[in-house]
Design a protein around this motif. Structure first.
Motif, PDB file in Angstrom:
ATOM      1  N   ASP A  10      -5.104   5.565   6.841  1.00 35.01           N
ATOM      2  CA  ASP A  10      -5.170   5.844   5.407  1.00 35.01           C
ATOM      3  C   ASP A  10      -4.275   7.040   5.123  1.00 35.01           C
ATOM      4  O   ASP A  10      -3.913   7.795   6.032  1.00 35.01           O
ATOM      5  CB  ASP A  10      -6.610   6.143   4.981  1.00 35.01           C
ATOM      6  CG  ASP A  10      -6.823   5.946   3.477  1.00 35.01           C
ATOM      7  OD1 ASP A  10      -5.851   5.558   2.786  1.00 35.01           O
ATOM      8  OD2 ASP A  10      -7.941   6.167   3.008  1.00 35.01           O
ATOM      9  N   LYS A  45     -15.513   4.528  12.838  1.00 36.29           N
ATOM     10  CA  LYS A  45     -15.014   5.287  11.673  1.00 36.29           C
ATOM     11  C   LYS A  45     -14.595   6.711  12.041  1.00 36.29           C
ATOM     12  O   LYS A  45     -14.378   7.555  11.170  1.00 36.29           O
ATOM     13  CB  LYS A  45     -16.059   5.347  10.530  1.00 36.29           C
ATOM     14  CG  LYS A  45     -16.617   3.994  10.118  1.00 36.29           C
ATOM     15  CD  LYS A  45     -15.555   3.032   9.676  1.00 36.29           C
ATOM     16  CE  LYS A  45     -16.135   1.692   9.243  1.00 36.29           C
ATOM     17  NZ  LYS A  45     -15.093   0.695   8.958  1.00 36.29           N
ATOM     18  N   THR A  65      -7.266   1.680  12.142  1.00 39.28           N
ATOM     19  CA  THR A  65      -6.628   1.497  10.851  1.00 39.28           C
ATOM     20  C   THR A  65      -6.105   2.859  10.407  1.00 39.28           C
ATOM     21  O   THR A  65      -6.307   3.864  11.095  1.00 39.28           O
ATOM     22  CB  THR A  65      -7.613   0.913   9.824  1.00 39.28           C
ATOM     23  OG1 THR A  65      -6.900   0.618   8.613  1.00 39.28           O
ATOM     24  CG2 THR A  65      -8.733   1.887   9.503  1.00 39.28           C
ATOM     25  N   THR A  93      -7.900   5.980  12.200  1.00 40.31           N
ATOM     26  CA  THR A  93      -9.351   5.910  12.354  1.00 40.31           C
ATOM     27  C   THR A  93      -9.775   4.719  13.203  1.00 40.31           C
ATOM     28  O   THR A  93      -9.250   3.611  13.038  1.00 40.31           O
ATOM     29  CB  THR A  93     -10.007   5.795  10.958  1.00 40.31           C
ATOM     30  OG1 THR A  93      -9.548   6.873  10.136  1.00 40.31           O
ATOM     31  CG2 THR A  93     -11.524   5.855  11.055  1.00 40.31           C
ATOM     32  N   PHE A 113       0.835  -1.211   0.000  1.00 36.81           N
ATOM     33  CA  PHE A 113       0.000   0.000   0.000  1.00 36.81           C
ATOM     34  C   PHE A 113       0.868   1.259   0.000  1.00 36.81           C
ATOM     35  O   PHE A 113       0.658   2.179  -0.802  1.00 36.81           O
ATOM     36  CB  PHE A 113      -0.923  -0.002   1.227  1.00 36.81           C
ATOM     37  CG  PHE A 113      -1.651   1.293   1.450  1.00 36.81           C
ATOM     38  CD1 PHE A 113      -2.722   1.650   0.650  1.00 36.81           C
ATOM     39  CD2 PHE A 113      -1.260   2.161   2.467  1.00 36.81           C
ATOM     40  CE1 PHE A 113      -3.400   2.852   0.847  1.00 36.81           C
ATOM     41  CE2 PHE A 113      -1.927   3.355   2.679  1.00 36.81           C
ATOM     42  CZ  PHE A 113      -2.993   3.706   1.863  1.00 36.81           C
ATOM     43  N   TRP A 162      -7.859   6.084  -8.520  1.00 39.64           N
ATOM     44  CA  TRP A 162      -7.833   6.914  -7.323  1.00 39.64           C
ATOM     45  C   TRP A 162      -9.143   7.683  -7.217  1.00 39.64           C
ATOM     46  O   TRP A 162      -9.722   8.081  -8.219  1.00 39.64           O
ATOM     47  CB  TRP A 162      -6.655   7.885  -7.378  1.00 39.64           C
ATOM     48  CG  TRP A 162      -5.332   7.217  -7.181  1.00 39.64           C
ATOM     49  CD1 TRP A 162      -4.836   6.154  -7.883  1.00 39.64           C
ATOM     50  CD2 TRP A 162      -4.337   7.550  -6.220  1.00 39.64           C
ATOM     51  NE1 TRP A 162      -3.598   5.814  -7.428  1.00 39.64           N
ATOM     52  CE2 TRP A 162      -3.254   6.656  -6.405  1.00 39.64           C
ATOM     53  CE3 TRP A 162      -4.241   8.523  -5.227  1.00 39.64           C
ATOM     54  CZ2 TRP A 162      -2.102   6.707  -5.637  1.00 39.64           C
ATOM     55  CZ3 TRP A 162      -3.085   8.579  -4.453  1.00 39.64           C
ATOM     56  CH2 TRP A 162      -2.037   7.675  -4.662  1.00 39.64           C
ATOM     57  N   THR A 192     -11.670  12.456  -2.067  1.00 40.84           N
ATOM     58  CA  THR A 192     -12.337  12.362  -0.773  1.00 40.84           C
ATOM     59  C   THR A 192     -12.072  13.632   0.014  1.00 40.84           C
ATOM     60  O   THR A 192     -11.135  14.374  -0.288  1.00 40.84           O
ATOM     61  CB  THR A 192     -11.841  11.130   0.007  1.00 40.84           C
ATOM     62  OG1 THR A 192     -12.616  11.001   1.203  1.00 40.84           O
ATOM     63  CG2 THR A 192     -10.373  11.255   0.377  1.00 40.84           C
TER      64      THR A 192
END
Length: 207
Positions: free
Chosen positions: A156, A92, A154, A87, A62, A171, A174
């Motif tokens: 990101d 979330k 997790t 997160t 990743f 992609w 966001t």
């Protein structure tokens, strides 16, 4: 490792140095903040420090994919900020965000030759790495004041690019999610002579 030829760092070389820092920095944060078990990390020597790097193949893949694209954009001065969000898996909710802000630098003390098509920095690589070492030490020290993360989390990575930047097909765009009851701490900066990186941690204050 980025190479320095005759003490000259090109924009592509600067992008490689910054991307390398992001890889070590993100891995160090994942370890320091306990996002994954300590047995999933291995120690490496970099910047004169011992840094813990993830051995998880999915995380490695990743970060290679994301940071490979970041390096490409940095090499064209198309990145404004890289954000790493931590997160809560169940709710979330974003509990913590590490911002790496990118500033394209004007000439300083003759260290940078500003040909618009081929800017070059004469800043010594050792000096840049010493500055990065100071930032990495601060990242390791944040565990002393950041709240304990008590939930399964997790992470990101979000990339904030300039308008009109070409984005790969898979992609997606966001929005950055705000953190409730946020506290912000700015760490030291480092500079390649072409790009200056500010590292900032935003975290949720515990009740």
């Amino acid at each position: 490792m980025a190479t320095s030829t005759q003490n000259a760092i090109t924009l592509k070389g600067s992008a490689a140095i910054v991307t390398e820092y992001l890889n070590y920095g993100i891995n160090s944060i994942l370890f320091q903040r306990g996002i994954y078990p300590p047995e999933q990390f291995t120690s490496v020597q970099q910047y004169g420090l011992t840094i813990l790097m993830s051995t998880d193949e999915k995380i490695i893949a990743f970060l290679q994919k994301v940071l490979g694209q970041v390096q490409e954009w940095l090499g064209r001065n198309e990145v404004e900020k890289i954000s790493m969000e931590i997160t809560n898996v169940h709710t979330k909710e974003v509990l913590e965000r590490w911002d790496f802000k990118v500033h394209n630098e004007p000439p300083v003390n003759g260290e940078t030759k500003m040909d618009p098509n081929n800017p070059v920095s004469s800043k010594e690589l050792k000096k840049i790495q010493a500055e990065i070492r100071d930032v990495m030490r601060q990242i390791a020290a944040t565990i002393s004041y950041l709240p304990l993360i008590e939930y399964i989390c997790t992470f990101d990575v979000l990339i904030h690019t300039v308008k009109g930047c070409e984005v790969p097909e898979k992609w997606k765009e966001t929005d950055e999610v705000g953190i409730q009851n946020v506290q912000t701490v700015q760490l030291k900066s480092f500079s390649t002579g072409l790009q200056k990186i500010d590292t900032i941690v935003n975290y949720k204050m515990t009740d």
